[in-house]
Design an enzyme around this catalytic site. Structure first.
Site, PDB file in Angstrom:
ATOM      1  N   HIS A 166       0.676  -1.362   0.187  1.00 60.41           N
ATOM      2  CA  HIS A 166      -0.246   0.151   0.368  1.00 60.41           C
ATOM      3  C   HIS A 166       1.070   1.230  -0.156  1.00 60.41           C
ATOM      4  O   HIS A 166       0.360   1.897  -0.700  1.00 60.41           O
ATOM      5  CB  HIS A 166      -0.412  -0.214   1.102  1.00 60.41           C
ATOM      6  CG  HIS A 166      -1.799   1.073   1.443  1.00 60.41           C
ATOM      7  ND1 HIS A 166      -3.082   0.816   1.217  1.00 60.41           N
ATOM      8  CD2 HIS A 166      -1.551   2.595   1.878  1.00 60.41           C
ATOM      9  CE1 HIS A 166      -3.685   2.099   0.924  1.00 60.41           C
ATOM     10  NE2 HIS A 166      -2.318   3.195   1.667  1.00 60.41           N
ATOM     11  N   GLU A 167       1.826   0.981   0.975  1.00 60.30           N
ATOM     12  CA  GLU A 167       2.626   2.728   0.890  1.00 60.30           C
ATOM     13  C   GLU A 167       3.277   2.737  -0.131  1.00 60.30           C
ATOM     14  O   GLU A 167       3.580   3.779  -0.403  1.00 60.30           O
ATOM     15  CB  GLU A 167       3.244   2.127   2.476  1.00 60.30           C
ATOM     16  CG  GLU A 167       2.839   2.415   3.831  1.00 60.30           C
ATOM     17  CD  GLU A 167       1.508   3.411   3.877  1.00 60.30           C
ATOM     18  OE1 GLU A 167       1.437   4.219   3.463  1.00 60.30           O
ATOM     19  OE2 GLU A 167       0.364   3.621   4.066  1.00 60.30           O
TER      20      GLU A 167
HETATM   21 ZN   LIG Z   1      -3.115   5.189   2.126  1.00 58.50          ZN
END
Ligand SMILES: [Zn+2]
Length: 711
Positions: free
Chosen positions: A491-492
């Protein structure tokens, strides 16, 4: 003599590592708390001078004379400040925190004064109306347009008579929002249930029991203390076999900050948020009208991707209607299971739901989280992540040696297929003391074309809080992370790619800057999909002891568990979002009284929900996202971005049907060009359409969530 004179002639600022680094990368380990005040005061002065110059009548309203120098000065300040706030987040010490806190109000005041500077607004407006504007690049035009929009939303075009009221509304809103969250916290803190007989806690996990015992001890009490804080409350709902205990805790939880909650001697209405919600809704409505919008939802959309109020309403209704049959199935399943296996007696009650769901989940999909974790050593996962990125986007990632702030931190260089260096990023993977919890991507530096034509390449921080490697028998064990951690990392890294692969030259819209905030989670959630692909997992896993990759059978179980009861979960999110949306669009805040907010939420729930909303539930009274957290008329963004990311990902799934792999370089290249590279330089709707060739559709999200439409 000469030596002394020379030493005296060097102003201390020239040795200040917060100024020295210029456009380079800070020497983090040299930064000391005593550097902060002199550096920031100096940079604030420089920025003020730039503002004075920009607003001077003799400064022509052009990009080069107005926008560029202003950007230079505010960027220098912003970048040094970002070093400090970064260190404050990842390497906190009492001295650093104090020095940071001391400067924070001045820095915040400077940036908010920019938005209130009417002379600056007029200059930007003159620039936008000038002949020269037509010759600016797309990026530059967008920067000017965005700032004019923000000036207007900040009240720049209000009639003089309305301005004091507008400011007053902002102040009152801030006060009410703070009071709302204080009430929720006080009401949560104000409740405690003491259990004196351990048999009453049957079913609770050991760590939850230990935490309850410790909590009682801290209060000098006998037994076990249960509270309404989530880590104490939720295990009771999920695991406690004591139905009466679940009921007691549930009822306390859903009546917090309402007229039904016991106030524990603090007065009948001490923490009641009922009036607070109405007051906030009235102020927002008034603010929207002052700015020329029919309601607050419409005002909120001025800086978002969704086009109009009706579109969002219909979007949420569509999701709810599509999820409803699956939610009904989930609910039936839960009731049947409870009847046959749980012997609760009578109907399934709201306080039984989490418990029954957990039991059913364990019966169907049980696997040990700890065993699963052994398949994800961090170095192996990183290799897997880089492999995905390199294959899809045609870039190369290599370890680098930028200055770091802790020995755990790694840095990497990203280059193009041609070998040209295009970006750097940091990875700070492990939890440690002095480091804020959670995971995030932040920019250390944005991509920008400088006045001399040079390109300043972007730098990102990826910060996570994985469990650090442990020593067993004097040997440092290979760090393994959970599958949830893997998803967080992907995600990051998605946010990171958005920041790092941008090709935009104007800082205000490069990378994630200027991206509408209901679309900003597209690239991050997009990357999460790869954590559920067998072809990726097979290569990205190696058991810490045996070295074997994840068994396919375990993968299938993970996949089924992922979508467990997803119909109900999706419907719940749709109801929350629609309640937020209608409170800010169709709700008549001016005339509303008493429990009007609750009534609206009940009406929506009765139309859409499958599980009846209990009579005593006062959940809007603790809906902090919209009354204390900046998500007012914006809660829908969670689902909106999920739809975009799932639909973008489905382009890769479609290709995989033909080629057998989702890691398709051609589709990846198109995604890079149309979504990642353009950043905020054009609207997210245009970018999405350019990539997908059509408007977004909710189908892919529902399919990924196990809710496929069977035709
Ligand atoms: Zn996010």
């Amino acid at each position: 003599m000469t030596t002394k004179a020379t030493t005296q002639a060097i102003p201390p600022l020239q040795k200040n590592p917060l100024i020295l680094f210029g456009r380079g990368i800070a020497l983090y380990s040299d930064v000391k708390p005593e550097h902060i005040s002199p550096a920031i005061h100096f940079l604030l002065e420089q920025a003020e001078l730039a503002v004075q110059h920009a607003t001077n009548p003799s400064t022509p309203p052009s990009w080069d004379a107005l926008a560029e120098p202003l950007e230079d000065a505010t960027e220098s300040l912003g970048r040094s400040w970002s070093v400090i706030s970064h260190l404050n987040s990842v390497a906190d010490t009492p001295q650093l925190r104090e020095a940071y806190g001391e400067m924070l109000p001045e820095v915040t005041a400077f940036f908010s004064s920019l938005g209130q500077n009417l002379t600056l607004y007029k200059k930007f407006k003159a620039l936008s109306e000038s002949e020269a504007f037509k010759h600016l690049s797309i990026d530059q035009k967008k920067v000017i347009e965005n700032s004019l929009r923000d000036f207007r939303l900040g009240g720049a075009e209000l009639a003089e008579v309305d301005k004091p009221r507008f400011t007053q509304i902002q102040d009152e809103q801030a006060t009410l929002s703070k009071a709302f969250s204080d009430h929720v916290l006080d009401a949560t803190d104000g409740f405690m249930h003491i259990v004196l007989d351990e048999t009453q806690l049957k079913g609770l996990p050991e760590d939850a029991i230990a935490a309850a015992a410790e909590h009682a001890q801290q209060k000098n009490l006998q037994g076990w203390a249960l509270t309404l804080h989530f880590p104490s409350y939720y295990p009771v709902m999920q695991y406690s076999e004591n139905r009466a205990l679940r009921k007691l805790m549930y009822e306390a939880y859903i009546t917090r900050s309402s007229e039904l909650a016991p106030q524990f001697g603090h007065g009948k209405t001490a923490w009641d948020n009922t009036a607070n919600m109405l007051a906030q809704l009235r102020l927002r409505d008034e603010e929207a009208h002052l700015l020329g919008f029919p309601n607050y939802a419409a005002l909120s959309l001025a800086s978002k991707m969704a086009r109009d109020v009706k579109e969002v309403d219909q979007f949420l209704i569509d999701i709810a209607q599509r999820a409803k049959p699956f939610a009904q199935k989930d609910w039936q399943e839960l009731q049947d299971f409870a009847k046959s296996k749980l012997q609760l007696g009578g109907e399934l009650q709201p306080w039984d739901i989490a418990f029954a769901a957990e039991q059913l989940k364990q019966e169907r999909y049980s696997f040990s989280e700890n065993e699963l974790k052994q398949y994800f050593p961090l170095p192996k996962v990183l290799d897997g992540l880089f492999e995905v990125i390199q294959t899809l986007f045609g870039v190369y990632i290599k370890a680098s040696n930028l200055p770091i702030w802790h020995s755990d931190v790694q840095s990497f260089a990203v280059s193009n297929a041609t070998g040209e260096l295009i970006a750097y990023f940091y990875l700070d993977p492990y939890a440690r003391s002095g480091k804020r919890g959670g995971a995030w991507m932040d920019d250390a530096r944005g991509r920008r074309q400088l006045a001399n034509g040079e390109i300043q390449i972007p730098v990102a921080y990826l910060v996570c809080n994985f469990a650090p490697p442990v020593k067993v028998g004097g040997q440092l064990r290979q760090p393994t992370i959970t599958h949830d951690d893997v998803i967080t990392l992907f995600h990051e890294s998605g946010h990171g790619l958005h920041h790092l692969l941008t090709q935009v030259g104007a800082l205000g819209v490069s990378g994630i800057n200027g991206v509408e905030w209901d679309a900003v989670e597209l690239p991050s959630q997009f990357m999460e999909n790869f954590c559920w692909e067998w072809e990726v997992l097979e290569k990205m896993t190696a058991h810490s002891q045996t070295g074997k990759s994840l068994p396919k059978e375990l993968f299938e179980k993970m996949l089924s568990a992922k979508n467990f009861q997803n119909g109900l979960a999706t419907l719940r999110q749709a109801v929350l979002s629609l309640t937020d949306w209608r409170l800010h669009s169709t709700f008549n805040a001016k005339e509303a009284q008493g429990l009007a907010v609750l009534d609206l939420s009940r009406k929506i729930a009765s139309e859409l929900n499958v599980i009846p909303q209990p009579e005593i539930s006062r959940w809007p009274n603790t809906f902090s996202h919209i009354f204390a957290g900046g998500y007012a008329a914006g809660y829908y963004s969670y689902k909106w971005a999920e739809v975009l990311s799932a639909d973008a990902y489905s382009a890769f799934e479609e290709v995989a049907k033909l080629t057998g792999t989702v890691l398709d370089a051609d589709t990846g290249a198109r995604y890079r060009t149309e979504i990642l590279e353009v950043g905020g330089s054009r609207s997210a709707a245009e970018s999405f359409k350019a990539f997908r060739g059509r408007e977004p559709s909710i189908d892919a999200l529902l399919r990924h969530g196990g809710m496929e439409l069977k035709l």
